[in-house]
Design an enzyme around this catalytic site. Structure first.
Site, PDB file in Angstrom:
ATOM      1  N   HIS A 188     -13.273  -2.369  -2.600  1.00  0.00           N
ATOM      2  CA  HIS A 188     -12.380  -1.707  -1.341  1.00  0.00           C
ATOM      3  C   HIS A 188     -12.792  -2.611  -0.138  1.00  0.00           C
ATOM      4  O   HIS A 188     -12.953  -1.779   0.872  1.00  0.00           O
ATOM      5  CB  HIS A 188     -12.872  -0.258  -1.336  1.00  0.00           C
ATOM      6  CG  HIS A 188     -11.466   0.577  -0.938  1.00  0.00           C
ATOM      7  ND1 HIS A 188     -10.808   1.188  -1.824  1.00  0.00           N
ATOM      8  CD2 HIS A 188     -10.863   0.501   0.248  1.00  0.00           C
ATOM      9  CE1 HIS A 188      -9.800   1.893  -1.320  1.00  0.00           C
ATOM     10  NE2 HIS A 188      -9.830   1.409   0.091  1.00  0.00           N
ATOM     11  N   SER A 210       0.751  -1.193   0.032  1.00  0.00           N
ATOM     12  CA  SER A 210      -0.109   0.081  -0.075  1.00  0.00           C
ATOM     13  C   SER A 210       0.803   1.163  -0.127  1.00  0.00           C
ATOM     14  O   SER A 210       2.185   1.205   0.565  1.00  0.00           O
ATOM     15  CB  SER A 210      -0.960   0.066   1.133  1.00  0.00           C
ATOM     16  OG  SER A 210      -1.854   1.281   1.345  1.00  0.00           O
ATOM     17  N   GLY A 263     -13.847 -10.716   0.570  1.00  0.00           N
ATOM     18  CA  GLY A 263     -14.807 -11.804   1.006  1.00  0.00           C
ATOM     19  C   GLY A 263     -14.125 -13.120   0.956  1.00  0.00           C
ATOM     20  O   GLY A 263     -14.956 -14.042   1.037  1.00  0.00           O
ATOM     21  N   LYS A 265      -7.203  -1.093  -9.985  1.00  0.00           N
ATOM     22  CA  LYS A 265      -8.101  -1.498  -8.900  1.00  0.00           C
ATOM     23  C   LYS A 265      -9.334  -0.787  -8.545  1.00  0.00           C
ATOM     24  O   LYS A 265      -9.279   0.039  -8.243  1.00  0.00           O
ATOM     25  CB  LYS A 265      -7.172  -1.944  -7.672  1.00  0.00           C
ATOM     26  CG  LYS A 265      -7.532  -2.436  -6.545  1.00  0.00           C
ATOM     27  CD  LYS A 265      -6.737  -2.542  -5.255  1.00  0.00           C
ATOM     28  CE  LYS A 265      -7.335  -3.193  -4.051  1.00  0.00           C
ATOM     29  NZ  LYS A 265      -8.469  -2.391  -3.323  1.00  0.00           N
ATOM     30  N   THR A 281      -5.418   2.560  -7.334  1.00  0.00           N
ATOM     31  CA  THR A 281      -6.723   2.368  -6.685  1.00  0.00           C
ATOM     32  C   THR A 281      -7.691   3.581  -7.350  1.00  0.00           C
ATOM     33  O   THR A 281      -7.157   4.798  -7.190  1.00  0.00           O
ATOM     34  CB  THR A 281      -6.616   2.411  -5.403  1.00  0.00           C
ATOM     35  OG1 THR A 281      -6.210   1.157  -4.838  1.00  0.00           O
ATOM     36  CG2 THR A 281      -7.926   2.447  -4.557  1.00  0.00           C
ATOM     37  N   GLN A 325       0.913  -0.344  -4.626  1.00  0.00           N
ATOM     38  CA  GLN A 325      -0.341   0.116  -4.911  1.00  0.00           C
ATOM     39  C   GLN A 325      -0.445   1.829  -4.709  1.00  0.00           C
ATOM     40  O   GLN A 325       0.161   2.134  -4.007  1.00  0.00           O
ATOM     41  CB  GLN A 325      -1.392  -0.324  -3.798  1.00  0.00           C
ATOM     42  CG  GLN A 325      -2.727   0.225  -3.900  1.00  0.00           C
ATOM     43  CD  GLN A 325      -2.942   1.404  -2.808  1.00  0.00           C
ATOM     44  OE1 GLN A 325      -2.157   1.606  -1.696  1.00  0.00           O
ATOM     45  NE2 GLN A 325      -3.907   2.589  -3.533  1.00  0.00           N
ATOM     46  N   LEU A 326      -1.027   2.372  -5.547  1.00  0.00           N
ATOM     47  CA  LEU A 326      -0.773   3.737  -6.121  1.00  0.00           C
ATOM     48  C   LEU A 326      -2.111   4.426  -5.596  1.00  0.00           C
ATOM     49  O   LEU A 326      -3.325   4.025  -6.384  1.00  0.00           O
ATOM     50  CB  LEU A 326      -0.129   4.018  -7.247  1.00  0.00           C
ATOM     51  CG  LEU A 326      -0.227   5.521  -7.651  1.00  0.00           C
ATOM     52  CD1 LEU A 326       0.963   6.192  -6.926  1.00  0.00           C
ATOM     53  CD2 LEU A 326       0.124   5.611  -9.336  1.00  0.00           C
ATOM     54  N   TYR A 327      -2.065   5.547  -4.912  1.00  0.00           N
ATOM     55  CA  TYR A 327      -3.152   6.637  -4.933  1.00  0.00           C
ATOM     56  C   TYR A 327      -2.583   7.768  -5.798  1.00  0.00           C
ATOM     57  O   TYR A 327      -1.571   8.148  -5.515  1.00  0.00           O
ATOM     58  CB  TYR A 327      -3.701   7.087  -3.411  1.00  0.00           C
ATOM     59  CG  TYR A 327      -4.143   5.912  -2.685  1.00  0.00           C
ATOM     60  CD1 TYR A 327      -5.531   5.878  -3.181  1.00  0.00           C
ATOM     61  CD2 TYR A 327      -3.771   5.578  -1.581  1.00  0.00           C
ATOM     62  CE1 TYR A 327      -6.440   5.002  -2.491  1.00  0.00           C
ATOM     63  CE2 TYR A 327      -4.607   4.474  -0.888  1.00  0.00           C
ATOM     64  CZ  TYR A 327      -5.782   4.109  -1.265  1.00  0.00           C
ATOM     65  OH  TYR A 327      -6.567   3.491  -0.781  1.00  0.00           O
TER      66      TYR A 327
END
Length: 355
Positions: free
Chosen positions: A254, A106, A287, A230, A155, A127-129
């Site tokens: 998410h 993250s 899930g 994502k 994301t 993972q990139l914002y």
């Protein structure tokens, strides 16, 4: 208690975590309808197994972006591992490497990307914002590249943060001494607080809510790493992902933490697989708690699954050892499910297994 399934690990983790940390990891948006539905939807899918098939030898390995991994289970990006264990994402990376699979780190990790990549003997993805300040985004990508990350996972489902009411009630903030390592040089302060949740304030203040499909082309122009998108939750956006040059997608809501009352990811997967038609790789999260869940996801079109909360439960319960144990549970359960369905390899898993 010796844990024998993922639920057992959650129980152990809950005993060790603070209430604020447990609620942060486990909660979903609003009434948590989607959070619960992500798990419940798997339980409603029945398997149609075959018998009198030679399954004395089984191969559960697969390939993702040309890299062989030991099973179709990868580590989903989740934030703030240090609230669960002092060794944080580094412990998870070691466990992922030992299990022969890929970890996705993250942006909001408590361990530096360089430390994490160094700790794993298997590929690490980042993972990139996307931040309002695009130079911050550009620098993050370059840092991930220089550290040795093998892919970027963008994301796209968090222009604003969903209302996680447990975090609001707890006035969530990072404990003293825990920082967002990959952003320390950019943002000196802790999580900004303008409302009742530090993480919600952070997203509102720093992340770019104007992010759109044109930005996919910009991102691809500044990195040579493969790009996965994502947060895909419908066939229309899957089609656009292919059109705009994504190398893969993650069917994801998410973890039920953004828009409450949207569909479970496993219910979205079939329509996405139908339109993608093997043009790009499809991953899925949300899930997944049993080996049979993995089998169902592969049968319905996913190349592999990402697991998030189960990894956190293992980390909180027993550190690196706990994460290894969680991954081994998934491995054994998938292997058994395949044998009982009459499949001796991942390639034999198809829609025909779904009743």
């Amino acid at each position: 208690m010796t844990p024998i399934n993922i639920s057992d690990f959650e129980s152990l983790a809950k005993e060790k975590l603070t209430q604020m940390a447990y609620d942060y990891y486990s909660s979903g948006a609003n009434d948590e309808v989607t959070l619960k539905e992500n798990c419940a939807a798997y339980k409603r899918i029945c398997l149609k197994y075959r018998v009198l098939v030679d399954v004395s030898k089984r191969d559960i390995s697969t390939e993702i972006l040309g890299n062989k991994i030991s099973m179709p289970v990868m580590i989903a990006p989740t934030a703030f591992h240090k609230m669960a264990h002092d060794e944080a994402e580094v412990a998870v990376a070691r466990a992922a490497g030992a299990a022969g699979t890929i970890m996705i780190l993250s942006t909001l990790s408590n361990s530096a990307v360089e430390e994490v990549v160094k700790a794993s003997v298997k590929p690490v993805w980042f993972q990139l914002y996307v931040f309002r300040d695009r130079e911050v985004t550009r620098d993050l990508i370059k840092r991930a590249e220089n550290a040795g990350c093998k892919a970027i996972v963008l994301t796209v489902d968090a222009p604003l943060l969903g209302t996680r009411e447990r975090d609001v009630r707890n006035r969530f903030d990072l404990p003293e001494g825990i920082t967002v390592k990959n952003l320390e040089t950019v943002f000196k302060e802790k999580l900004p607080r303008k409302g009742d949740s530090g993480i919600a304030s952070y997203v509102s203040e720093y992340l770019d809510a104007s992010l759109n499909w044109k930005d996919i082309e910009w991102l691809k122009s500044i990195t040579k790493l493969p790009l996965h998108i994502k947060g895909i939750a419908c066939k229309e956006d899957a089609i656009l992902s292919v059109k705009h040059g994504a190398d893969g997608i993650v069917v994801s809501n998410h973890g039920g933490r953004q828009l409450d009352s949207c569909r479970a990811t496993i219910n979205v997967l079939p329509e996405v697989a139908d339109v993608v038609q093997d043009k790009i790789e499809i991953l899925i999260d949300g899930g997944i708690r049993r080996g049979t869940d993995i089998l169902k996801a592969i049968a319905l079109g996913a190349k592999a699954v990402l697991v998030g909360r189960p990894v956190i439960w293992g980390l909180a319960a027993e550190g690196e050892k706990g994460v290894k144990a969680v991954l081994e549970i998934f491995r054994k359960e998938l292997d058994l499910a395949m044998a009982l369905c009459g499949c001796d390899s991942i390639k034999k898993i198809s829609k025909d297994l779904i009743a």
